[in-house]
Scaffold this active site. Structure first.
Site, PDB file in Angstrom:
ATOM      1  N   ASN A   5      11.909   4.246  -3.982  1.00  0.00           N
ATOM      2  CA  ASN A   5      10.969   4.626  -3.078  1.00  0.00           C
ATOM      3  C   ASN A   5       9.483   4.603  -3.653  1.00  0.00           C
ATOM      4  OD1 ASN A   5      12.832   4.559  -0.508  1.00  0.00           O
ATOM      5  ND2 ASN A   5      13.436   6.634  -1.459  1.00  0.00           N
ATOM      6  N   GLU A  32       3.419   7.629   6.987  1.00  0.00           N
ATOM      7  CA  GLU A  32       2.856   8.859   6.737  1.00  0.00           C
ATOM      8  C   GLU A  32       1.113   8.417   6.552  1.00  0.00           C
ATOM      9  OE1 GLU A  32       4.367  10.288   2.793  1.00  0.00           O
ATOM     10  OE2 GLU A  32       3.602   8.364   1.778  1.00  0.00           O
ATOM     11  N   ASN A  42      -1.868   9.126   3.866  1.00  0.00           N
ATOM     12  CA  ASN A  42      -2.486   9.859   2.479  1.00  0.00           C
ATOM     13  C   ASN A  42      -3.791  10.059   2.577  1.00  0.00           C
ATOM     14  OD1 ASN A  42       0.106   9.702   0.728  1.00  0.00           O
ATOM     15  ND2 ASN A  42      -0.097   7.416   1.071  1.00  0.00           N
TER      16      ASN A  42
END
Length: 689
Positions: free
Chosen positions: A280, A333, A335
């Site tokens: 990942n 997500e 960042n």
């Protein structure tokens, strides 16, 4: 040690970066007309002095832009990093503690004291360390120091995966089906996973960088994943909360770079394809993606901007998505910092993202409209890690960096090509010309990835590595022609060394003994094969016969250089001879992969048959550490009976936990480690009877 070695000179093709933290090397090769189209306006006042709360490559990157903007810089460093390149580049520097990062680069008290003493007006956190730490941003604000990044609300909202997913849903951003709360224990994890439906992804709520993530396909893997993910999350982020969501099988990982100001303006700066990953974590990135069409790109960009506006985001940031084969995309997500791979976006847009972050932090509005953002050429980045790619696509490697050399004859500033094929070809050249000695690295894997037909065609996903290499990475598989080229090159190198050893400062060692030898009969061992090779000298070239075929090998034969440019029947190859012994053993890096050969004269090869060979160690009854790291847990004791595949112990390396399992069923004879021990690669952990 931390260091950054930057490309030098007035022209060239690449920008090379060395970052030793264990060791992380990064190559950025781009394709456009020039790196930045941004204008540095000397009349646009921002800050007089800026502190960079980071080290290595990203600190150097920020300093370069600050110099262009007329901003003085302050570097921080640990005591062992006092001579690092970022320290030398900055106008001022201060030590913030000893080598452990928790006592230096994460030491907020020490960093705040340096800010006060140097009277820095702003702080750029880079990436990692304190870049997404809301408490650090709050402390800066309380003392009137500008944080070059978003405000604490956005950091908090997007840093928590549970909260960010809820915000994304409210902003009408596509999200992955899953459980939006905190998973309390392994039993609840199993219940939730069953409700969602396998496979599921277990993720750290405060996570990032691939840490605290596990895929589970059944109840047993869910329990194990919950344990490892919570431990990794606590170790990496100080927060063991987990969430569970549906695992999108065989997706692409594509992220959108966004830029927003404090006046409600926000832009999406196109995408970066980050699908080539191991554990990942990203390995190869490029921009643009070969997969997206303009409509999908626009839809992803608009959703990314919608999310940024929903949290009143102001700075550069990245919204990550998973994209399936039908171009359906789902929020992963956000960042709230600069990404490691940000240069590939800069290359195709011409924007200096660090400059834009500084302008936004000062309160200036964005200078561009969405229609102004171009896609010029192609950009490609390979992450060169201090890892052994032959072990699970890259287990950590440590050692003393004994030699490092960028491909300077093609290095310097970044030059540009016009398309992906040119970018790939230049990356191939760069990797061949990269010299790293003293630690294992993953250049062989990177080179194989970028020349693989699937990658070249853009047929990739996050499962690329396990699909292309189902039995693990084994290095480059030589074709018959490449095998002959390697044998001919190795034999020519051997003869060139023999001829050099007969001379001293360009003259024969014994003037009266003039050798007229012009041909050699050799035996070369490569892998399981032994090949007769005949070499004859013709001026500066060698005519080499292998497998009944003759090849012409030409080079300057500068044997003192770590790089050798060799032309074989008109094909140019860059090789590296890594080692050689008096017994004829030699290691040569050829087409990115290191090959071990033994080169002997015909007579020596005949005699070598009588030499006994050392028997290989029986590893079925022992467990050795495959990497350097720390023992987190030991699950067995002497006298225990273990089954094949049963967990013996857990080793943590680079904040990732790795389960060590038994190779066969047996009784534990001895345990040579305990929780808390530090182990090296190859250290004996457990013996079975």
């Amino acid at each position: 040690m931390a260091a950054a070695l930057l490309g030098r000179g007035a022209a060239g093709r690449y920008r090379g970066v060395l970052k030793c933290e264990t060791l992380c090397l990064r190559w950025c090769l781009i394709a456009s007309h020039r790196l930045y189209s941004s204008v540095y306006d000397p009349n646009e006042k921002t800050f007089e002095k800026l502190l960079i709360a980071n080290r290595g490559e990203i600190a150097c990157r920020v300093i370069r832009t600050c110099k262009n903007m007329g901003i003085k810089t302050v570097a921080i460093h640990s005591d062992v990093d006092a001579n690092a390149v970022h320290v030398k580049m900055a106008d001022e520097a201060a030590c913030v503690g000893p080598a452990p990062t928790s006592k230096s680069y994460l030491n907020m008290d020490a960093i705040m004291e340096v800010i006060r003493k140097t009277r820095a007006q702003a702080v750029h956190p880079g990436y990692g360390f304190l870049s997404e730490n809301k408490e650090f941003a709050r402390r800066l604000a309380s003392e009137g120091v500008t944080f070059i990044g978003p405000d604490t609300h956005a950091i908090q909202a997007m840093g928590d995966k549970i909260e960010s997913k809820l915000l994304a849903k409210n902003a009408k951003v596509n999200t992955i089906p899953g459980f939006d709360g905190v998973v309390k224990d392994a039993d609840e994890a199993v219940r939730i996973a069953r409700e969602i439906g396998y496979p599921v992804m277990i993720k750290a709520s405060a996570g990032g960088g691939g840490k605290g993530m596990r895929i589970a396909w059944d109840d047993e893997e869910t329990r194990e994943g919950f344990r490892f993910s919570s431990q990794e999350a606590a170790s990496s982020f100080g927060d063991d909360r987990l969430l569970i969501e549906k695992f999108i099988d065989n997706p692409r990982h594509i992220e959108i770079q966004i830029l927003a100001d404090k006046h409600g303006n926000a832009l999406w700066l196109n995408e970066r394809e980050c699908s080539i990953q191991r554990r990942n974590q990203k390995v190869v990135e490029e921009a643009p993606s070969t997969f997206l069409d303009p409509e999908t790109r626009r839809a992803m960009g608009e959703q990314a901007v919608a999310l940024a506006k929903a949290v009143k985001y102001s700075s550069a940031g990245t919204v990550e998505f998973l994209v399936d084969s039908r171009k359906n995309f789902y929020f992963l997500e956000m960042n709230t910092r600069l990404q490691v791979e940000h240069p590939v976006t800069e290359c195709i847009t011409g924007l200096d993202l660090v400059q834009e972050m500084i302008r936004v932090a000062k309160g200036y509005p964005l200078r561009h409209k969405q229609a102004d953002i171009p896609i010029n050429g192609w950009a490609l980045e390979c992450r060169v890690y201090a890892e052994d790619p032959y072990k699970s696509f890259g287990l950590p490697s440590i050692g003393k960096l004994s030699q490092y050399q960028e491909p300077l004859h093609v290095s310097g500033l970044i030059t540009y090509g016009s398309n992906r094929a040119e970018a790939l070809k230049r990356m191939e050249e760069a990797l061949d010309n990269y010299v790293i000695r003293g630690v294992a690295h993953n250049i062989s894997l990177l080179r194989e990835v970028i020349i693989h037909p699937r990658f070249v065609q853009g047929d990739i996903s996050t499962k690329f590595l396990p699909e292309v290499y189902p039995d693990g990475f084994k290095g480059h598989k030589l074709t018959d022609l490449e095998r002959r080229e390697l044998l001919a090159t190795a034999a020519s190198l051997y003869v060139a060394e023999q001829l050099r050893s007969q001379r001293f400062l360009g003259t024969p060692r014994i003037p009266i003994a003039k050798s007229k030898r012009s041909s050699w009969e050799l035996s070369v061992r490569l892998g399981d094969g032994i090949y007769p090779v005949a070499v004859s000298k013709d001026g500066s070239s060698f005519s080499v016969e292998v497998d009944g075929m003759k090849l012409n090998v030409t080079s300057e034969w500068n044997l003192a250089s770590p790089l050798l440019s060799v032309t074989i029947d008109g094909t140019q190859r860059t090789i590296q001879r890594l080692s050689r012994t008096a017994s004829g053993d030699t290691s040569i890096q050829f087409l990115g992969t290191v090959y071990k050969l033994q080169i002997l004269t015909k007579v020596a090869a005949e005699l070598s048959k009588y030499m006994p060979e050392k028997a290989a160690e029986d590893t079925s009854s022992i467990l050795r550490s495959p990497m350097p790291g720390a023992v987190v847990a030991v699950s067995v004791k002497p006298g225990d009976t273990v089954a094949e595949g049963q967990e013996i112990c857990v080793i943590e390396a680079m904040k990732m936990q790795n389960s060590m399992i038994a190779a066969k069923t047996g009784k534990v004879k001895a345990v040579h480690c305990k929780a808390g021990d530090t182990v090296g690669e190859g250290d004996l952990l457990v013996e079975l009877e």
